[in-house]
Scaffold this motif. Structure first.
Motif, short mmCIF file in Angstrom:
data_model
loop_
_atom_site.label_atom_id
_atom_site.label_comp_id
_atom_site.label_asym_id
_atom_site.label_seq_id
_atom_site.Cartn_x
_atom_site.Cartn_y
_atom_site.Cartn_z
N LYS A 9 -4.85 55.54 44.92
CA LYS A 9 -4.35 55.86 43.58
C LYS A 9 -4.29 54.58 42.76
O LYS A 9 -4.09 53.49 43.30
N TRP A 10 -4.51 54.71 41.48
CA TRP A 10 -4.68 53.52 40.63
C TRP A 10 -3.42 52.69 40.53
O TRP A 10 -3.48 51.49 40.28
N TRP A 11 -2.28 53.28 40.76
CA TRP A 11 -1.02 52.56 40.54
C TRP A 11 -0.28 52.21 41.83
O TRP A 11 0.81 51.69 41.80
N GLY A 12 -0.89 52.48 43.00
CA GLY A 12 -0.15 52.19 44.24
C GLY A 12 -1.04 52.27 45.45
O GLY A 12 -2.26 52.43 45.37
N TRP A 13 -0.39 52.17 46.60
CA TRP A 13 -1.10 52.17 47.86
C TRP A 13 -1.44 53.60 48.28
O TRP A 13 -0.68 54.53 48.05
N ARG A 85 -12.61 51.58 35.75
CA ARG A 85 -12.39 50.17 35.42
C ARG A 85 -10.98 49.73 35.82
O ARG A 85 -10.80 48.62 36.33
N VAL A 86 -10.00 50.61 35.63
CA VAL A 86 -8.62 50.24 36.01
C VAL A 86 -8.50 50.12 37.54
O VAL A 86 -7.91 49.17 38.06
N VAL A 87 -9.08 51.08 38.26
CA VAL A 87 -9.03 51.03 39.73
C VAL A 87 -9.64 49.73 40.24
O VAL A 87 -9.18 49.18 41.24
N HIS A 88 -10.65 49.22 39.54
CA HIS A 88 -11.35 48.02 40.01
C HIS A 88 -10.83 46.72 39.40
O HIS A 88 -11.43 45.66 39.60
N ASP A 96 -0.19 42.75 41.54
CA ASP A 96 -1.12 43.74 40.99
C ASP A 96 -0.40 45.02 40.61
O ASP A 96 -0.61 45.58 39.53
N LEU A 97 0.47 45.50 41.52
CA LEU A 97 1.13 46.79 41.28
C LEU A 97 2.13 46.69 40.13
O LEU A 97 2.23 47.62 39.31
N VAL A 98 2.84 45.57 40.07
CA VAL A 98 3.77 45.39 38.95
C VAL A 98 3.00 45.40 37.64
O VAL A 98 3.39 46.07 36.67
N HIS A 210 -7.54 51.70 54.44
CA HIS A 210 -8.11 51.54 53.10
C HIS A 210 -8.80 50.20 52.90
O HIS A 210 -8.94 49.75 51.77
N SER A 211 -9.23 49.57 53.96
CA SER A 211 -9.97 48.32 53.80
C SER A 211 -11.32 48.45 54.49
O SER A 211 -11.50 49.28 55.38
#
Lengths: 570, 570
Positions: A9-13, A85-88, A96-98, A210-211
């Motif tokens: 998800k774009w805003w978290g893990w 673009r945001v995800v990347h 990053d998350l903040v 996720h890696s």
């Protein structure tokens, strides 16, 4: 966004629907209140951020450039879409998350490209370099060192090269125990394909789900079982790296899968850890193992940290070869007991009356005890024998075994830790990690001084903070200590984070530790690189990057700053 | 010549008074006659060459430069003496020995400097770079890859920097198992100092008695027990490397002794194998081990090569961890039996009636059997258990143990092989070695094709030649094959040598092997580097050298040629 590749998800893990829950863990809320002064009952989580609130500057990529890439990878696999673009833009560090939650997107990549094979990577690279575009490779997006973000002042077009479509196991050389795997394969992709044929890579970092293989190589990753399987530098033998081609010279750098070699400075060991600066890793040939007949993780308790570390040190020097040696300090042990669920047998043991009674009989203090996990893998007889050798050493240092219960729990929960960070962020609190490796003779000193440095930093910013640690990897000559810290944000989340993070990193260096053991350098750790490997060490690395990428097209200004702007990173 | 440093004899291996003798080995003369057509009874050795016959061009070093260095290291430790210059012209490769014996000294270094400490090294380096002098570091002088010689057309002053005075064990961190040792320490220096305190490095290359820690690092050396102790790249953790200093920036590159680290491309792994091109290695912090309670080497016979290799492969994949796994092919086994002395128990066994009778009962052929050595180290119980695990695998592949006798012999003779080369040269014959590492799946193919390529080369030059091999090191994913070849010179010794050596090196590459496993690149192997690590791999390495040493002062044109003269090496 291409359908072929799933992102976090774009805003978290992680993925939607998975998260950390505390209501089934009776010790957790009191623990958090005591540790960082956060009352979970009165601190309701914020809602997930809305993507509509996110603003991103217009893409600098010209339609002609996008269309030239579309002719290489297909129109479905190049995009200037906002979500893509945001995800990347970032990895998943606390910083990053903040930032992404606060709509702080200074510089998103201008386009995202999803190549389908090595040839497409070569053509994309050549097109990008010809157009003086910046290329940043992207694997699972789990990076926490700032390796993925474009620099804020980058005026050239920035292309995020997402390797997610290239995730196949190409081949296993079963006689040699070597597997060729595409760099975009995520941990589960890769273990599933290997496992179906009876093999395992044995590389299980916290980020495993996720890696990607390419990301592990590019950041010098280590897994939880690296005592047995080695760090990624030990695991990777062959490599394909795409660099710009020129008239008559292929851009493909090929390191063949040789077990060991004496051919000058190791180009393989230059690629490992290069974070995209030397080219795009497209595949690797890695050492794989037949899935062992036996694989067990046992729990142990030690009366205190010093006794536990002395045992770990003796195990590392002994003839025993366990697959995992791990020990939590007293604080992390307290945290582990607090996050246990009620229903599990072990937790009853730990949280109920058994442990206290046992400790009383041994004269142990609950505030001092340390929980350890030690793994045994191989044939039945081998695993049994290793355990016997280890048990003897544990006993000598006053420790005691508590069976497989905690090990099973550890195995089940081992990839869940990153979700806890989002849980805390949802409640206005920071949770982050930082790790360092050092000789055995420095382990206790570094541990105590890092804790002291963090506490001093918490005092400095006037907050109640928490720091805990475990020894996560051991070597003949030393170990890795992995620290987790948390605090409730005040008025300046990133400013406060910087004070704490910097204090910890500086204490690593000042106490004989590396600035990073398995998370890479990126932007986050670059300020300490010179203190770690000396000015001349940095000069050598800088020389390499500048010579090999004279146009600064490959993830520039990561690890070390360009000569032109040394002040920015150092 | 400075009194503090002892060198090997200028025209051959080792020290005066030690040599190979055949009269006490009844099988040797018939073996040599059959193998290369040389009748030892009628081929009397030439006398050692006379130093008076050697001619060396006048030194280019100006008296002022010599005197400026004398003010740094003392007048006794800088010299333009002819013997010193000749000793430092070459290593001890076959090509080197042929040339020096034939007074073919195209370019000797102009002066030799013996620094006493790191500070003196820094001052010498700075003075040399300021004067645009070429610096070639020199350890024990055992190099066989052409890494030590000045290029014939070098017009600048060439300084050979002999590290022989810097040979102290500085310190042992006993808790971490790490020792700081000066780079000039030779094998015996170093093991003696460590052994006095109960420790061992465990690094025993064939050249052990006359090679140095710094040389091992600079050429990526491997020892005979590297199955247990690792290659030098695994052993070295910390490094000091002296590079040119500049205003305000120390020239000392320091890699701290961290067990594992994630700080970008590995500068440590750039220094390892750099053959002087990145600076002068002055000390290293290395992983050391307490001397094991038990250390045994056992002999085994296998019915043939394929069975033996299959066993080695299974051992490498198993839970067993022997310290040495080594197997000779049938030819080398024949050679070993022929070089045995009469009086030893094992040799009676092998050369007398016991072995033939035993083989007959097993249906083995004398021409096919392969002799293997497997070592066990550690605690008593560990060593016993490893042997049990290995014995089971040996038996499964049709092999049989023959006790410790051959192992004791092997241990006694293991550093004597280089003397054999001088013995052959004294009689007009070549003897040389070349080695390669490859995945297990390529071992048999590479072995057979290298033998075939050498035989084709012998035919081509119209001589009777000999080639034999052993597997010298094993890894999870592959092994190293070490080839020894010999032939009687015709009219053009070096021309004939080139035909054979080239055929072998090319067969390494063509069959999936590295161009070198533990002897480095130098000049000798440079022509194959591009085929080994690809053009882009060489471009990366070249970029590193040129960026880090823009004036080409540090052992230039070794490993890869300068951009200006690619044709010369490639």
């Amino acid at each position: 966004m291409t359908d072929d590749v799933q992102h976090m998800k774009w805003w978290g893990w992680g993925v939607d629907g998975v998260g950390f829950h505390w209501q089934d863990k009776p010790g957790f809320a009191p623990f958090v209140e005591q540790a960082v002064g956060l009352d979970l009952h009165t601190a309701p989580p914020v809602d997930p951020p809305s993507f509509d609130d996110i603003t991103v500057a217009a893409s600098l990529a010209s339609p002609a450039f996008v269309s030239s890439l579309a002719s290489i990878v297909g129109a479905d696999h190049v995009t200037t879409d906002k979500l893509d673009r945001v995800v990347h833009t970032y990895g998943k560090s606390l910083r990053d998350l903040v930032r992404v939650r606060a709509n702080l997107i200074e510089r998103a990549p201008d386009l995202v490209v999803y190549p389908g094979d090595e040839d497409e990577v070569q053509r994309v690279v050549d097109a990008a370099v010809a157009a003086d575009v910046v290329i940043i490779p992207f694997g699972g997006g789990s990076n926490i060192a700032g390796s993925l973000e474009p620099r804020a002042d980058e005026t050239r077009v920035v292309l995020s090269l997402d390797m997610g479509r290239m995730r196949e196991l190409i081949d296993i050389d079963e006689e040699s125990g070597l597997a060729r795997i595409q760099a975009g394969a995520l941990g589960p992709d890769l273990e599933q394909q290997l496992g179906a044929r009876g093999w395992t890579l044995g590389h299980f970092p916290d980020s495993f789900t996720h890696s990607s293989l390419g990301g592990w190589i590019a950041t010098r990753s280590s897994g939880m079982q690296s005592d047995k399987y080695g760090d990624i530098a030990d695991i990777v033998r062959g490599l394909h790296v795409v660099r710009p081609s020129s008239a008559g010279v292929s851009g493909l750098l090929v390191i063949r899968p040789i077990p060991s070699s004496s051919t000058g400075p190791s180009v393989r060991e230059m690629i490992v850890g290069s974070e995209g600066r030397l080219g795009i890793i497209t595949e690797a040939t890695v050492v794989v193992h037949r899935i062992p007949a036996k694989r067990d993780v046992y729990g142990y308790f030690f009366p205190n940290w010093e006794a536990g570390i002395a045992a770990m040190e003796e195990i590392a020097e002994s003839d025993a070869t366990p697959s995992i040696t791990r020990i939590s300090d007293a604080r992390e042990t307290g945290f582990s007991l607090a996050t246990s669920k009620e229903r599990h047998g072990f937790d009853k043991f730990a949280a109920g009356t058994v442990l206290p009674t046992l400790m009383k009989s041994k004269g142990w203090k609950l505030d001092d005890i340390c929980l350890s996990f030690i793994g045994y893998e191989g044939g039945e007889a081998h695993a049994t024998r290793q355990k016997k050798l280890v048990d003897r050493i544990v006993k000598k240092h006053g420790g005691m075994g508590v069976g497989k219960g905690p090990g099973v729990l550890y195995d089940q929960k081992k990839f869940d830790t990153p979700y806890l960070r989002d849980f805390l962020l949802d409640r206005g609190a920071a949770g982050d990690v930082s790790e360092s490796a050092m000789p055995w003779s420095k382990v206790n000193q570094l541990h105590d001084n890092v804790v002291a440095a963090a506490e001093k930093a918490f005092d400095e910013i006037g907050i109640k903070g928490w720091i805990m640690s475990h020894m996560s990897h051991s070597y003949h000559s030393g170990a890795c200590l992995y620290f987790t810290f948390a605090f409730v944000f005040g008025k300046d989340p990133l400013g406060e984070y910087d004070v704490v993070k910097r204090a910890i990193q500086q204490a690593f260096i000042d106490n004989g530790g590396s600035l990073s053991h398995h998370h890479g350098v990126g932007l986050e750790h670059a300020p300490w690189l010179e203190q770690d490997i000396s000015s001349q060490g940095v000069a050598v690395m800088r020389g390499l990057f500048e010579a090999v990428d004279p146009g600064a097209n490959f993830n520039p200004r990561k690890i070390v700053a360009d000569l032109k702007e040394p002040a920015e990173v150092n």
